[in-house]
Each structure stands twice: as C-alpha cells, then as structure tokens.
Design an enzyme around this catalytic site. Structure first.
Site, PDB file in Angstrom:
ATOM      1  N   ASP A  16       0.828  -1.215   0.000  1.00  0.00           N
ATOM      2  CA  ASP A  16       0.000   0.000   0.000  1.00  0.00           C
ATOM      3  C   ASP A  16       0.864   1.267   0.000  1.00  0.00           C
ATOM      4  OD1 ASP A  16      -2.374   1.403  -0.007  1.00  0.00           O
ATOM      5  OD2 ASP A  16      -2.660   1.291   2.169  1.00  0.00           O
ATOM      6  N   TRP A  21       2.777   8.063  -2.509  1.00  0.00           N
ATOM      7  CA  TRP A  21       4.175   8.214  -2.929  1.00  0.00           C
ATOM      8  C   TRP A  21       4.245   9.121  -4.158  1.00  0.00           C
ATOM      9  CZ3 TRP A  21       7.248   7.107  -7.160  1.00  0.00           C
ATOM     10  CH2 TRP A  21       8.639   6.982  -6.932  1.00  0.00           C
ATOM     11  N   GLU A  63     -12.326  -4.514  -4.193  1.00  0.00           N
ATOM     12  CA  GLU A  63     -12.867  -3.174  -3.923  1.00  0.00           C
ATOM     13  C   GLU A  63     -12.184  -2.094  -4.779  1.00  0.00           C
ATOM     14  OE1 GLU A  63     -12.058  -5.356  -1.285  1.00  0.00           O
ATOM     15  OE2 GLU A  63     -14.181  -5.875  -1.268  1.00  0.00           O
ATOM     16  N   ASN A  64     -11.037  -2.428  -5.359  1.00  0.00           N
ATOM     17  CA  ASN A  64     -10.290  -1.409  -6.111  1.00  0.00           C
ATOM     18  C   ASN A  64     -10.968  -0.989  -7.424  1.00  0.00           C
ATOM     19  OD1 ASN A  64      -7.069  -2.635  -4.986  1.00  0.00           O
ATOM     20  ND2 ASN A  64      -8.190  -0.861  -4.240  1.00  0.00           N
ATOM     21  N   ARG A  67     -12.215   2.692  -7.948  1.00  0.00           N
ATOM     22  CA  ARG A  67     -11.342   3.820  -8.305  1.00  0.00           C
ATOM     23  C   ARG A  67     -11.717   4.360  -9.692  1.00  0.00           C
ATOM     24  NH1 ARG A  67      -5.501   2.599  -5.541  1.00  0.00           N
ATOM     25  NH2 ARG A  67      -6.366   1.932  -3.539  1.00  0.00           N
ATOM     26  N   ARG A 190      -4.966  -1.754   8.905  1.00  0.00           N
ATOM     27  CA  ARG A 190      -6.154  -2.559   8.592  1.00  0.00           C
ATOM     28  C   ARG A 190      -5.760  -3.591   7.544  1.00  0.00           C
ATOM     29  NH1 ARG A 190      -7.689   2.746   6.777  1.00  0.00           N
ATOM     30  NH2 ARG A 190      -7.227   3.002   4.566  1.00  0.00           N
TER      31      ARG A 190
HETATM   32  C1  IPE Z   1      -5.400  -2.705  -0.227  1.00  0.00           C
HETATM   33  O1  IPE Z   1      -5.099  -1.371  -0.359  1.00  0.00           O
HETATM   34  C2  IPE Z   1      -5.369  -3.378  -1.557  1.00  0.00           C
HETATM   35  C3  IPE Z   1      -4.056  -3.496  -2.200  1.00  0.00           C
HETATM   36  C4  IPE Z   1      -2.907  -3.175  -1.679  1.00  0.00           C
HETATM   37  C5  IPE Z   1      -4.072  -4.053  -3.527  1.00  0.00           C
HETATM   38  P1  IPE Z   1      -6.231  -0.253  -0.482  1.00  0.00           P
HETATM   39  O2  IPE Z   1      -5.519   1.046  -0.586  1.00  0.00           O
HETATM   40  O3  IPE Z   1      -7.152  -0.591  -1.586  1.00  0.00           O
HETATM   41  O4  IPE Z   1      -7.003  -0.388   0.896  1.00  0.00           O
HETATM   42  P2  IPE Z   1      -7.879   0.683   1.685  1.00  0.00           P
HETATM   43  O5  IPE Z   1      -8.837   1.269   0.692  1.00  0.00           O
HETATM   44  O6  IPE Z   1      -6.933   1.708   2.208  1.00  0.00           O
HETATM   45  O7  IPE Z   1      -8.535  -0.099   2.768  1.00  0.00           O
HETATM   46  C1  IPE Z   2      -1.662   0.283  -3.314  1.00  0.00           C
HETATM   47  O1  IPE Z   2      -1.408   1.643  -3.340  1.00  0.00           O
HETATM   48  C2  IPE Z   2      -1.868  -0.297  -4.686  1.00  0.00           C
HETATM   49  C3  IPE Z   2      -3.259  -0.657  -4.992  1.00  0.00           C
HETATM   50  C4  IPE Z   2      -4.249  -0.645  -4.155  1.00  0.00           C
HETATM   51  C5  IPE Z   2      -3.544  -1.059  -6.360  1.00  0.00           C
HETATM   52  P1  IPE Z   2      -2.598   2.689  -3.280  1.00  0.00           P
HETATM   53  O2  IPE Z   2      -2.987   3.023  -4.698  1.00  0.00           O
HETATM   54  O3  IPE Z   2      -3.710   2.223  -2.451  1.00  0.00           O
HETATM   55  O4  IPE Z   2      -1.880   3.940  -2.639  1.00  0.00           O
HETATM   56  P2  IPE Z   2      -2.507   4.938  -1.568  1.00  0.00           P
HETATM   57  O5  IPE Z   2      -2.975   4.103  -0.441  1.00  0.00           O
HETATM   58  O6  IPE Z   2      -3.612   5.662  -2.250  1.00  0.00           O
HETATM   59  O7  IPE Z   2      -1.371   5.824  -1.202  1.00  0.00           O
HETATM   60 MG    MG Z   3      -4.113   2.408  -0.467  1.00  0.00          MG
END
Ligand code: IPE
Ligand code: IPE
Ligand code: MG
Length: 241
Positions: A16, A21, A63-64, A67, A190
């Site tokens: 994460d 970054w 859940e992604n 986005r 989490r």
């Molecule tokens: C968890 O990260 C999923 C991955 C690293 C692929 P998220 O960024 O999606 O999780 P939340 O939304 O902060 O819980």
């Molecule tokens: C984790 O990084 C990668 C995925 C969930 C695909 P994030 O994209 O969630 O990065 P933050 O949490 O927004 O910084």
């Molecule tokens: Mg994240």
C-alpha cells in the site's frame, strides 16, 4: 526464552501507499503504481536469502474497481505489461507464480497472460510467488462455499463431514500454507479484506514506509523481528510442545 528462532515460511504483503508516494512528488497515481511494481522483483529475489519460501502480494482488490476508470485501466495495463516483461526472468530465477482472486472479471488478454505465466513457471520451486489480483477475502470464501455446496448437492461431499479442514480445500490458496507474517506498508493498520481465513494466526507488521520505498533491507529487518516473536496459537508455551 525457549522459543524457536525461525524465518517465516510464508510472508504476505499488502503493498500500500503507491498513490501517496506519487502525490508527494506531484505526479499522477499511476506513476506510483509503476514505481511499486518495480519493487516487487527486489523483494522476490531477497526471499531465499531470508528463508522465505512463499511470498504472496496484494496487487488489486475486489474493492479497487471503485477507483477512477483512468486508474483502473492504467493498473490493468500495468499488470499486462508486468507479466509480459517479467515472465522470462521469473522462470529463469526459479520462481513459481500463481494468481489468486476471481480472474473471470479481468479482461481476456490479461487472463491469458496469467494462465501462461502459471504454466511457464510450474516446474519451479525456489520461491512461490502468489499474486492476488481481483482478490477479496470475503469473495474468495463466498466462491469457495458455493463450490462446496455444489459438491454436496452432487453427492461428492457429505455435509456431516464438513469441518475447518474442508473449506480451505476450496479456497484459491488451497495448495499454499497459511501466511506466518502479514506486512502492510503505508501506515494503515487494517487488512482490507486480505487473506481473511488464512491469516487467523498470522503475525502482523504495520509499517509506515510507502510501498515504492520498501526495500530488501527493510524486508530483512521485519523478517528478523518475526524470528523473535513468540507464537502461541492459543497455547501457553510453544517451547513446551
Ligand atoms: C489494499 O489497499 C489493496 C491493495 C494493496 C491491492 P487499499 O488502498 O485498496 O485499501 P484501503 O482502501 O486503504 O482499505
Ligand atoms: C496500493 O497503493 C496499490 C493498490 C491498491 C492497487 P494505493 O494506490 O492504495 O496507494 P494509496 O494508499 O492511495 O497511497
Ligand atoms: Mg491504499
């Protein structure tokens, strides 16, 4: 002390912090995802030296999909490119790659690349890399229960015999041991639907570093800390066993 000084056999990582970054550098989120993907090889290569046999990484959750379309399609093309570019190196370095998650929702081209990479590396045994792609712990359990129920209905399984050894055989991870250590980067404490069933007795490490800054040195420090932990599994003293 009386406890075993032991490396974790299976480490799972919630990678994460890619978006933050990139934001810190005034760049689009996808820039962070590309930087994050580049880190994976270093961590995979470090595994044998740290005594880690199984590495499971969370690349995209169920859940992604929430986005933006730009981010989701950018991630999907990153996955396609990553697999295409890394396939030979993974094979040559003895890495066996598997994917977990519901692949049916992914585009056909990506599914084909995933299948090919699994076949290409199926003889390997040095490191077992599992990539969680369109993975959600609840979704995985629901899909497992559905297949289990189908087997009961078909007379292949007696419902009276179902116990806690039965369900894992239907999970995407059926051939993998449970994770010993789950690491989450980026400071969030989490688990975001990752390996819910499998991590019942995992040790957790929540660390502040953003995933694109996570390196082999830090990985080694975390693995060392794990060796000093006392895993009791509900008992009083594991050394007494
Ligand atoms: C968890 O990260 C999923 C991955 C690293 C692929 P998220 O960024 O999606 O999780 P939340 O939304 O902060 O819980
Ligand atoms: C984790 O990084 C990668 C995925 C969930 C695909 P994030 O994209 O969630 O990065 P933050 O949490 O927004 O910084
Ligand atoms: Mg994240």
């Amino acid at each position: 002390m009386g406890k075993e000084q032991k490396s974790p056999d299976h480490v799972a990582i919630i990678m994460d912090g890619n978006g933050r970054w990139a934001q810190k550098r005034g760049r689009p989120r996808l820039f962070g995802h590309h930087a994050g993907a580049k880190r994976v090889r270093e961590i995979v290569e470090a595994c044998p030296g740290f005594g880690v046999k199984y590495l499971t990484i969370f690349a995209f959750s169920t859940e992604n999909w929430k986005r933006t379309q730009t981010e989701v399609s950018g991630l999907m093309s990153l996955f396609r490119r990553y697999i295409t570019k890394e396939a030979r190196a993974l094979r040559d370095e003895g890495v066996r790659v598997r994917f977990i998650g519901d692949r049916l929702r992914l585009d056909k081209k990506l599914q084909a690349l995933m299948d090919e990479l699994e076949v290409l590396t199926q003889e390997n045994d040095k490191v077992h890399l599992t990539i969680a792609l369109n993975y959600g712990g609840r979704d995985e359990v629901a899909r497992a229960v559905k297949r289990l129920a189908q087997d009961v209905a078909a007379g292949l399984l007696d419902s009276d015999t179902v116990d806690e050894e039965t369900l894992p055989r239907y999970l995407d991870t059926c051939v993998l041991p449970d994770p010993d250590l789950v690491i989450r980067t980026s400071g969030e404490a989490r688990i975001s639907n990752f390996l819910l069933w499998q991590s019942a007795y995992a040790e957790y490490e929540f660390i502040d570093t953003l995933w694109p800054d996570f390196d082999a040195e830090l990985f080694g420090e975390i693995v060392d800390r794990y060796a000093g932990r006392d895993r009791r599994f509900g008992s009083v003293d594991t050394a007494a066993e």
